[in-house]
Design a protein around this motif. Structure first.
Motif, PDB file in Angstrom:
ATOM      1  N   ILE A 169       1.615   4.952   1.035  1.00 40.56           N
ATOM      2  CA  ILE A 169       1.272   5.853   2.142  1.00 40.56           C
ATOM      3  C   ILE A 169       1.321   7.274   1.603  1.00 40.56           C
ATOM      4  CG2 ILE A 169       1.877   6.629   4.465  1.00 40.56           C
ATOM      5  CD1 ILE A 169       1.118   3.675   4.390  1.00 40.56           C
TER       6      ILE A 169
ATOM      7  N   ASN B 258      -3.905   8.871   3.913  1.00 40.10           N
ATOM      8  CA  ASN B 258      -4.075   7.652   4.710  1.00 40.10           C
ATOM      9  C   ASN B 258      -2.988   7.394   5.758  1.00 40.10           C
ATOM     10  OD1 ASN B 258      -1.909   6.903   3.145  1.00 40.10           O
ATOM     11  ND2 ASN B 258      -2.864   5.093   2.262  1.00 40.10           N
TER      12      ASN B 258
ATOM     13  N   LYS C  21      -4.347   6.879   9.410  1.00 42.20           N
ATOM     14  CA  LYS C  21      -5.039   5.600   9.526  1.00 42.20           C
ATOM     15  C   LYS C  21      -4.025   4.447   9.597  1.00 42.20           C
ATOM     16  CE  LYS C  21      -8.598   2.986   7.092  1.00 42.20           C
ATOM     17  NZ  LYS C  21      -9.449   2.957   5.901  1.00 42.20           N
ATOM     18  N   GLN C  22      -2.982   4.528   8.770  1.00 42.11           N
ATOM     19  CA  GLN C  22      -1.959   3.484   8.746  1.00 42.11           C
ATOM     20  C   GLN C  22      -1.089   3.517  10.010  1.00 42.11           C
ATOM     21  OE1 GLN C  22      -1.896   0.960   6.614  1.00 42.11           O
ATOM     22  NE2 GLN C  22      -3.772   1.903   5.807  1.00 42.11           N
TER      23      GLN C  22
ATOM     24  N   LYS D  47       5.606   1.787   7.464  1.00 45.33           N
ATOM     25  CA  LYS D  47       5.747   2.677   6.302  1.00 45.33           C
ATOM     26  C   LYS D  47       5.127   4.036   6.581  1.00 45.33           C
ATOM     27  CE  LYS D  47       6.018  -0.924   2.831  1.00 45.33           C
ATOM     28  NZ  LYS D  47       5.348  -1.572   1.690  1.00 45.33           N
ATOM     29  N   ALA D  48       4.085   4.062   7.386  1.00 44.60           N
ATOM     30  CA  ALA D  48       3.454   5.325   7.778  1.00 44.60           C
ATOM     31  C   ALA D  48       4.403   6.127   8.672  1.00 44.60           C
ATOM     32  CB  ALA D  48       2.128   5.071   8.475  1.00 44.60           C
TER      33      ALA D  48
ATOM     34  N   LYS E 194      -2.767   1.688  12.617  1.00 41.88           N
ATOM     35  CA  LYS E 194      -2.653   0.246  12.387  1.00 41.88           C
ATOM     36  C   LYS E 194      -1.224  -0.250  12.635  1.00 41.88           C
ATOM     37  CE  LYS E 194      -6.242  -0.150   8.866  1.00 41.88           C
ATOM     38  NZ  LYS E 194      -6.488  -0.528   7.449  1.00 41.88           N
TER      39      LYS E 194
ATOM     40  N   MET F  50       0.835  -1.188   0.000  1.00 38.48           N
ATOM     41  CA  MET F  50       0.000   0.000   0.000  1.00 38.48           C
ATOM     42  C   MET F  50       0.878   1.250   0.000  1.00 38.48           C
ATOM     43  SD  MET F  50      -2.720   1.238   2.848  1.00 38.48           S
ATOM     44  CE  MET F  50      -4.245   1.048   1.983  1.00 38.48           C
TER      45      MET F  50
ATOM     46  N   ASP G 296       1.553   0.595  10.980  1.00 35.73           N
ATOM     47  CA  ASP G 296       2.262   0.349   9.729  1.00 35.73           C
ATOM     48  C   ASP G 296       3.561   1.165   9.756  1.00 35.73           C
ATOM     49  OD1 ASP G 296       3.231   0.079   7.169  1.00 35.73           O
ATOM     50  OD2 ASP G 296       1.297   0.491   6.176  1.00 35.73           O
TER      51      ASP G 296
END
Length: 180
Positions: A3, A7, A10-11, A18-19, A14, A1, A16
């Motif tokens: 980034i 988003n 939101k990530q 990468k976020a 979660k 996904m 993530d």
């Protein structure tokens, strides 16, 4: 996904990674600027503070409310608060250390100045003596060597050392009394 601005929050929620990389890339400059501005006097802890800011964002992203304000302002506020915490924690010890280092440096400078002044005075007193006699006086009075050590170092008999010192003292007294 992928980034992006839409988003990343939101990530982050979660967890993530990468976020997290995204906010470091996008907001890292702001965080660094705030840290440098507020922690200019405790440079050693700036990088640690920056890392702590991103950890706080990582673990505290659930507290972020986009209705209350922009993410940029939120991360800047976290950064400023973190800087304050670091200042409270580290500034008093750094100030004391800086003061101690400065006092030690001042003491060292004073000692060096006094040594230089003493050397100049000794050189002035011994100026009227022959080179070899000056060396005997310096070894005995400044270096603290015994007559035996001087005798051995200079390959001169003990009696000659005593005689040279006696004559040198008389000469210094005569020269010193003339100047008064």
């Amino acid at each position: 996904m992928i980034i992006d601005e839409k988003n990343f929050i939101k990530q982050l929620k979660k967890k993530d990674e990468k976020a997290l990389e995204y906010i470091i890339d996008i907001y890292g400059g702001i965080v660094k600027a705030v840290v440098k501005r507020h922690m200019y006097n405790i440079f050693n802890y700036q990088e640690e503070c920056i890392q702590d800011v991103f950890l706080d964002v990582w673990y505290g992203i659930d507290k972020y409310d986009d209705k209350k304000g922009d993410f940029k302002n939120w991360i800047a506020a976290i950064t400023k608060y973190k800087c304050i915490m670091y200042k409270r924690k580290h500034l008093p010890t750094n100030l004391n250390q800086d003061i101690e280092d400065t006092l030690v440096a001042v003491d060292d400078i004073e000692i060096e100045i006094k040594k230089k002044e003493l050397k100049e005075e000794v050189d002035s007193l011994l100026r009227g003596l022959k080179e070899e006699d000056r060396n005997i006086f310096k070894k005995y009075y400044i270096e603290g060597k015994t007559i035996k050590e001087i005798s051995k170092d200079m390959n001169i008999k003990d009696e000659n050392i005593y005689n040279r010192m006696s004559r040198g003292k008389k000469k210094i007294r005569i020269l010193f009394n003339k100047d008064k």
